[in-house]
Design a protein around this motif. Structure first.
Motif, short mmCIF file in Angstrom:
data_model
loop_
_atom_site.label_atom_id
_atom_site.label_comp_id
_atom_site.label_asym_id
_atom_site.label_seq_id
_atom_site.Cartn_x
_atom_site.Cartn_y
_atom_site.Cartn_z
N ASN A 156 16.65 23.83 -17.77
CA ASN A 156 16.56 24.66 -16.57
C ASN A 156 15.23 25.40 -16.47
OD1 ASN A 156 19.12 23.91 -15.72
ND2 ASN A 156 20.12 25.68 -16.65
N TYR A 159 12.31 23.07 -15.57
CA TYR A 159 12.36 22.74 -14.14
C TYR A 159 11.91 23.93 -13.30
CZ TYR A 159 14.03 21.32 -9.56
OH TYR A 159 14.09 21.00 -8.22
N GLU A 178 10.92 20.56 -4.45
CA GLU A 178 12.07 19.76 -4.87
C GLU A 178 11.74 18.27 -4.82
OE1 GLU A 178 15.42 20.76 -2.49
OE2 GLU A 178 15.63 22.78 -3.29
N LEU A 181 9.40 17.09 -7.65
CA LEU A 181 10.01 17.01 -8.98
C LEU A 181 11.13 15.99 -9.06
CD1 LEU A 181 10.17 20.83 -9.85
CD2 LEU A 181 8.57 19.13 -10.73
N SER A 186 11.06 15.32 -18.66
CA SER A 186 10.40 16.46 -19.31
C SER A 186 8.90 16.23 -19.49
CB SER A 186 11.05 16.74 -20.67
OG SER A 186 12.38 17.17 -20.52
N LYS A 189 7.03 16.75 -16.24
CA LYS A 189 6.90 18.17 -15.87
C LYS A 189 5.85 18.86 -16.73
CE LYS A 189 11.69 18.65 -14.22
NZ LYS A 189 12.19 17.30 -14.60
#
Length: 277
Positions: A156, A159, A178, A181, A186, A189
């Motif tokens: 979380n 993100y 949104e 992503l 992982s 990101k």
């Protein structure tokens, strides 16, 4: 005590007794905290004041209820671990759940001004927490539960860190962020944060990435001068009572330690006897 003809209604009250010799986890979650955090303008992606307040309320609850041997918190949730031999409220589920939810909420509201001195609580939107009780039969399941919650914290937070970087630094709207992503893992990101915004996620504050673990340092409590041994001639029932009282005193004297570290790997659990005892 005088009785009345209406007292029969007490027979409708049914207690759900949790199984003996199991670890009880009471998990608290903020009620409507998405709206709550927006109303009080919590800093995105993380507000250190809000996390500090959560940790303060959890610490106070642990000080009050000695049967809590450890607690893990992240975001607007906290999980309290009760020792296997816990007899609090005779293990009545409703009493445990209601007491934890109400007491934690009370501490959260009481210490609000300490962490948010410039944002008084609005009577139209007060913080509250709900709770549930889950039982785990062995240390294996308990370890997996806490590992699950820390893994959830990492997923979380990674993100949210990426999401709000795209909005606050990248100028994207929430819908655009949104979409940016969508389908990323992982590694994606982490690369996005570093290449576009110069953020090394591993350098983010551990309290954000790993959450908070509170434990009782029973080793320090044990190092205190011991009380005289119980006499052999003492009746078994009385001996057990005395032992329980001594254990209660020892637990209350134990220092509560705040950790922001990996609780999934073996390192943390090799020390488990110090706080699960």
């Amino acid at each position: 005590m005088a009785k009345s003809r209406f007292e029969y209604v007490r027979t409708y009250e049914q207690d759900q007794i949790l199984l003996p010799n199991t670890y009880i986890v009471i998990r608290l979650d903020g009620r409507g905290f998405h709206k709550f955090s927006a109303h009080y303008k919590f800093t995105k992606p993380n507000d250190i004041r809000a996390l500090g307040l959560m940790n303060k309320a959890a610490f106070c609850l642990m000080k009050q209820i000695s049967d809590i041997c450890g607690a893990y918190g992240q975001s607007d949730e906290y999980s309290f671990v009760l020792q296997r031999r816990c007899r609090l409220f005779d293990r009545r589920e409703a009493k445990l759940v209601s007491t934890f939810a109400s007491t934690f909420t009370a501490y959260y509201q009481f210490y609000w001004n300490e962490f948010f001195p410039d944002q008084p609580l609005d009577a139209t939107l007060l913080p509250s927490f709900d709770a549930r009780a889950v039982q785990y039969p062995s240390l294996t399941e308990l370890r997996h539960y806490l590992s699950w919650r820390q893994a959830d914290c990492h997923i979380n937070n990674l993100y949210n860190t990426s999401f709000w970087a795209l909005i606050l630094k990248g100028g994207e709207t929430e819908k655009e962020a949104e979409h940016s992503l969508m389908g990323t893992n992982s590694s994606d990101k982490n690369e996005l944060l570093f290449s576009r915004f110069g953020i090394n996620y591993n350098n983010e504050d551990p309290v954000f990435r790993k959450g908070t673990m509170l434990i009782r340092d029973m080793a320090k409590a044990s190092s205190a001068t011991p009380e005289p041994d119980l006499k052999d001639e003492m009746p078994l029932q009385e001996k057990s009572k005395r032992q329980a009282e001594r254990e209660e005193k020892r637990r209350r004297k134990a220092e509560i330690v705040e950790l922001h570290e990996d609780i999934i790997g073996d390192g943390f659990w090799n020390e488990s006897s110090k706080w699960l005892s």
